[in-house]
Design a protein around this motif. Structure first.
Motif, PDB file in Angstrom:
ATOM      1  N   UNK A   1       0.907  -1.289  -0.009  1.00  0.00           N
ATOM      2  CA  UNK A   1      -0.061   0.037  -0.072  1.00  0.00           C
ATOM      3  C   UNK A   1       0.776   1.054  -0.047  1.00  0.00           C
ATOM      4  N   UNK A   2       0.135   2.239  -0.660  1.00  0.00           N
ATOM      5  CA  UNK A   2       0.920   3.370  -0.428  1.00  0.00           C
ATOM      6  C   UNK A   2       0.553   4.073   0.739  1.00  0.00           C
TER       7      UNK A   2
ATOM      8  N   UNK B   1       8.395  -2.056   5.091  1.00  0.00           N
ATOM      9  CA  UNK B   1       9.456  -1.908   4.175  1.00  0.00           C
ATOM     10  C   UNK B   1       8.885  -1.200   3.037  1.00  0.00           C
ATOM     11  N   UNK B   2       9.625  -0.181   2.822  1.00  0.00           N
ATOM     12  CA  UNK B   2       9.228   0.749   1.635  1.00  0.00           C
ATOM     13  C   UNK B   2       9.978   0.250   0.313  1.00  0.00           C
ATOM     14  N   UNK B   3       9.140   0.139  -0.648  1.00  0.00           N
ATOM     15  CA  UNK B   3       9.466  -0.556  -1.830  1.00  0.00           C
ATOM     16  C   UNK B   3       9.198   0.534  -2.779  1.00  0.00           C
ATOM     17  N   UNK B   4      10.417   0.909  -3.555  1.00  0.00           N
ATOM     18  CA  UNK B   4      10.167   1.710  -4.934  1.00  0.00           C
ATOM     19  C   UNK B   4       9.347   1.032  -5.836  1.00  0.00           C
TER      20      UNK B   4
ATOM     21  N   UNK C   1       5.700   4.814  -7.650  1.00  0.00           N
ATOM     22  CA  UNK C   1       6.123   5.518  -6.493  1.00  0.00           C
ATOM     23  C   UNK C   1       6.299   4.582  -5.469  1.00  0.00           C
ATOM     24  N   UNK C   2       6.303   4.921  -4.216  1.00  0.00           N
ATOM     25  CA  UNK C   2       6.619   3.926  -3.090  1.00  0.00           C
ATOM     26  C   UNK C   2       5.434   3.442  -2.405  1.00  0.00           C
ATOM     27  N   UNK C   3       5.716   1.902  -2.207  1.00  0.00           N
ATOM     28  CA  UNK C   3       4.781   1.514  -1.432  1.00  0.00           C
ATOM     29  C   UNK C   3       5.365   0.927  -0.320  1.00  0.00           C
ATOM     30  N   UNK C   4       4.217   0.512   0.734  1.00  0.00           N
ATOM     31  CA  UNK C   4       4.840  -0.212   1.925  1.00  0.00           C
ATOM     32  C   UNK C   4       4.496  -1.506   1.789  1.00  0.00           C
TER      33      UNK C   4
END
Length: 717
Positions: free
Chosen positions: A493-494, A531-534, A538-541
């Motif tokens: 999720x963002x 964890x933040x994933x690019x 955009x970035x998602x968690x």
DNA sequence: CCATCATTAAACAGAC
DNA sequence: AGTCTGTTTAATGATG
């Protein structure tokens, strides 16, 4: 007091950007005037764009507010009738109250409603004295109960006859067709029971049932404590001739599910059923909320929804099979959950669950009343939760009160709202009572962690409650964030989507957004389980399950025995224990197969879900089990499942499909071993749920997530 | 008393 | 410039 208010104002000041929203929200709640249900309902209705929420609501579930409104309308009608009679001298002048009561009771509700007078409630109250109003209300309630009983009785008879006919005819029919018919009947009966239950509980909630035991005609006298689904047929039939064969058979069906083909009809207690009561109880133009939508959803052969179908999956306990559409689900229902011993046993289990929940609710409510009376907390108010709570989340003073109140439960647990009350008393889950009473404050305090509160099942079962009631969920931010992420098919999720999930799922988080959003961001950054994933967009968690499990105190893993032990230690241990027993009795495979307990999926069956038991919920990669994942950020990106990279290291040990519900029913031994190696002597402690030897020290310490090693370097204390 | 941990607040930086 | 997102620190309080 002054300190509280001072801190409150101080804390509310920074969140100026949300000040308008917050204030208006509170004004709505208080201005609405104590109408707990109405306030909640309006809140739910006003929040548009909540797909899940509105979908569930539009299924026709009658809200307490609607019921209340309906009853108030009827009471007013009867009162008007009463006034008319008095004014026109129909009743003899010298009559005493009982005589007048009799005459009033004799006025059928339907007739009364067909002749609406132009009296407003305020006028009624001015004309009638409170005792008169109360007497009228009681009379009306008694009358309505009688009518409802008769109606239900007729409906049950009719349905049963239909069912019998259908069964006889079904012998020549294909099995599937019969299954569909049975399904429809089953739904009808089910809905009727739901309606009965809702009515009874609503009356009970208003204190009307116990208020007038002499008038409420036999059956109701037996339910001041709890209304069990299994009791309902009996209750409603008690007044009528007990020897009627149809009733008896229906009753037996409701209570005995063991054998025959008729047993599949009257047991389920799924709360999401729309009661088809409109046409009988409100015959004529009464502008109530009992709209035909309920009829359409309940009487059609192929309704647009099914109580056992939601979010694309089968809600049959322990099933969660994905079904693309309703048709497929129906097919699945008829094939996988046909009328056999297993399904019957499962239904029986469900019955017992509901029954226990009801009993538990009654007991807990009683206990709470006594406690509050003892503590002089609003001793004069019998319904302390009927009003919407407007906590001030930013106030730590409030939080203290809330937590301490929650902790004041006899068993020492900060009761999370158990599943008992949510379906029937959406504004008042038991156990949350005192916390929500003063609440406001974070009712959190590791409640989900320490007490193993099953957040997913909690949310699943108290979904409506949290959505409507302005009560802080007793879960930590981390738990909630994780739940939000895991509820999505992709498990990512963002930040904004997480925000939306919070506001969608919890009325509480529709206010004070600055505070909790900051907390969410803080938690996301702080806990390395997030964890933040690019992503491309955009970035998602995402959630690193291993880290999530690691940061939690180990409770138990996998072992059904441990699960049972822990369950029995919980606040609602009684009902869960009985649930367990029932499960064992019916040789339910759930607790015996670790894979059946899913984390992210709203484990609709079990009050306990794997995740919050500290058990490994996902098969985690066994690679690099001892390597601290914080060493390099790129590692994270491989440990989580990203849309663009569906098959990454995180999925290595996971045979399940990358997409789909968080249902990696592949947990188990490898994972356990992995964790065991990583956390020696902590995860697997077979003997007791909370091993005394366990100490969450050192490597389980609160660790920060060094997204950037540079910044961490010299700042570590 | 201490360690752990959740929560809240706040400062700050980078991206848009 | 303002907002959003993300990180980090600090303070506070609860809990074991």
């Amino acid at each position: 007091m002054m300190v509280e208010s001072a801190s409150e104002t101080i804390r509310s000041a920074p969140s100026s950007q949300n000040g308008v929203g917050s204030l208006s929200g509170q004004a709505d709640g208080s201005g609405g005037g104590s109408g707990g249900g109405a306030g909640a309902a309006s809140t739910a209705g006003s929040t548009a764009g909540r797909d899940v929420a509105t979908g569930a609501d539009s299924n026709g579930e009658m809200s307490p507010a609607e019921l209340l409104h309906f009853q108030q309308q009827q009471a007013l009608q009867v009162a008007r009738q009463f006034l008319l009679q008095q004014a026109s001298g129909l009743s003899s002048p010298g009559n005493n109250d009982s005589k007048q009561s009799a005459s009033a009771v004799q006025v059928p509700v339907s007739v009364a409603m067909m002749s609406p007078q132009m009296l407003t409630p305020q006028q009624m109250q001015q004309i009638l004295s409170p005792p008169q109003l109360q007497a009228l209300l009681q009379q009306q309630q008694a009358l309505m109960l009688q009518q409802l009983q008769e109606y239900y009785k007729k409906q049950q008879e009719q349905l049963h006859l239909q069912l019998l006919t259908q069964q006889q005819a079904g012998k020549q029919q294909p099995k599937e067709a019969l299954g569909n018919k049975q399904l429809a009947f089953q739904q009808q009966l089910l809905q009727m029971q739901q309606l009965q239950q809702q009515h009874l509980l609503n009356l009970q909630r208003q204190g009307l049932v116990s208020l007038q035991p002499s008038q409420a005609s036999g059956p109701l006298q037996s339910l001041p404590q709890a209304v069990c689904p299994t009791d309902l047929p009996q209750l409603w039939k008690g007044e009528g001739a007990p020897g009627q064969p149809a009733e008896d058979s229906v009753k037996q069906e409701g209570l005995d599910l063991t054998g025959t083909a008729t047993t599949a009809t009257s047991f389920t207690t799924t709360p999401k059923v729309s009661p088809p009561l409109s046409h009988h109880t409100l015959p004529n133009g009464q502008p109530t909320v009992l709209t035909p939508r309920k009829d359409s959803s309940s009487h059609e052969e192929t309704p647009s929804s099914h109580p056992l179908y939601g979010h694309g999956e089968c809600k049959w306990p322990g099933c969660e099979t994905l079904c693309e559409d309703l048709g497929q689900f129906i097919k699945h229902l008829n094939t996988e959950h046909a009328l056999d011993d297993r399904s019957t046993a499962q239904c029986r289990v469900q019955m017992q669950v509901v029954q226990q929940l009801e009993i538990q609710l009654a007991k807990e409510s009683e206990r709470l009343q006594a406690m509050m009376a003892h503590l002089h907390m609003r001793p004069s108010e019998p319904k302390p939760f009927s009003q919407p709570l407007n906590p001030v989340p930013g106030s730590s003073s409030f939080s203290k009160v809330a937590v301490s109140a929650a902790d004041s439960f006899p068993d020492g647990l900060a009761h999370p709202p158990t599943s008992a009350a949510a379906p029937v008393t959406p504004l008042r889950p038991p156990g949350l009572g005192s916390a929500s009473l003063h609440s406001g404050g974070p009712a959190r305090r590791r409640s989900s962690d320490k007490f193993c509160s099953p957040i997913s099942s909690e949310l699943a079962q108290n979904h409506e409650f949290y959505k409507n009631a302005d009560v802080r969920p007793p879960f930590t931010y981390a738990s909630l964030i994780r739940q939000a992420i895991l509820e999505t098919p992709d498990r990512q999720l963002t930040l904004n989507e997480i925000y939306n999930w919070f506001t969608r799922m919890f009325a509480y988080f529709r206010r004070n957004t600055a505070t909790w959003k900051n907390a969410v961001r803080h938690n996301l950054s702080l806990h390395k389980c997030f964890v933040r994933v690019e992503n491309v967009k955009g970035a998602v968690w995402t959630v690193d399950e291993r880290e999530y499990q690691k940061r939690r105190p180990p409770k138990m893993t996998g072992s059904p025995t441990l699960v049972k032990n822990m369950i029995s230690g919980l606040s609602y241990g009684a009902l869960n224990a009985s649930y367990q027993a029932a499960l064992a009795e019916s040789s339910f495979p759930l607790l015996n197969s670790p894979g059946m307990l899913n984390p992210g999926s709203t484990s609709s069956l079990l009050p306990l879900s794997h995740e919050d038991m500290g058990a490994p919920v996902e098969p985690l990669p066994s690679n690099g089990s001892s390597s601290p994942p914080r060493l390099s950020p790129p590692q994270y990106s491989h440990q989580v499942q990203v849309k663009e990279e569906p098959a990454e290291a995180e999925e290595d040990g996971r045979p399940g499909p990358p997409l789909g519900p968080p249902n990696p029913s592949t947990a188990g031994p490898p994972e356990d071993r992995d964790l065991e190696e990583e956390l020696p002597g902590e995860e697997l402690t077979p003997s007791c749920p909370l091993p005394p030897s366990w100490k969450p020290s050192l490597h389980l310490s609160y660790c920060f997530k060094p997204k950037f090693t540079v910044s961490v370097g010299g700042q570590d204390p």
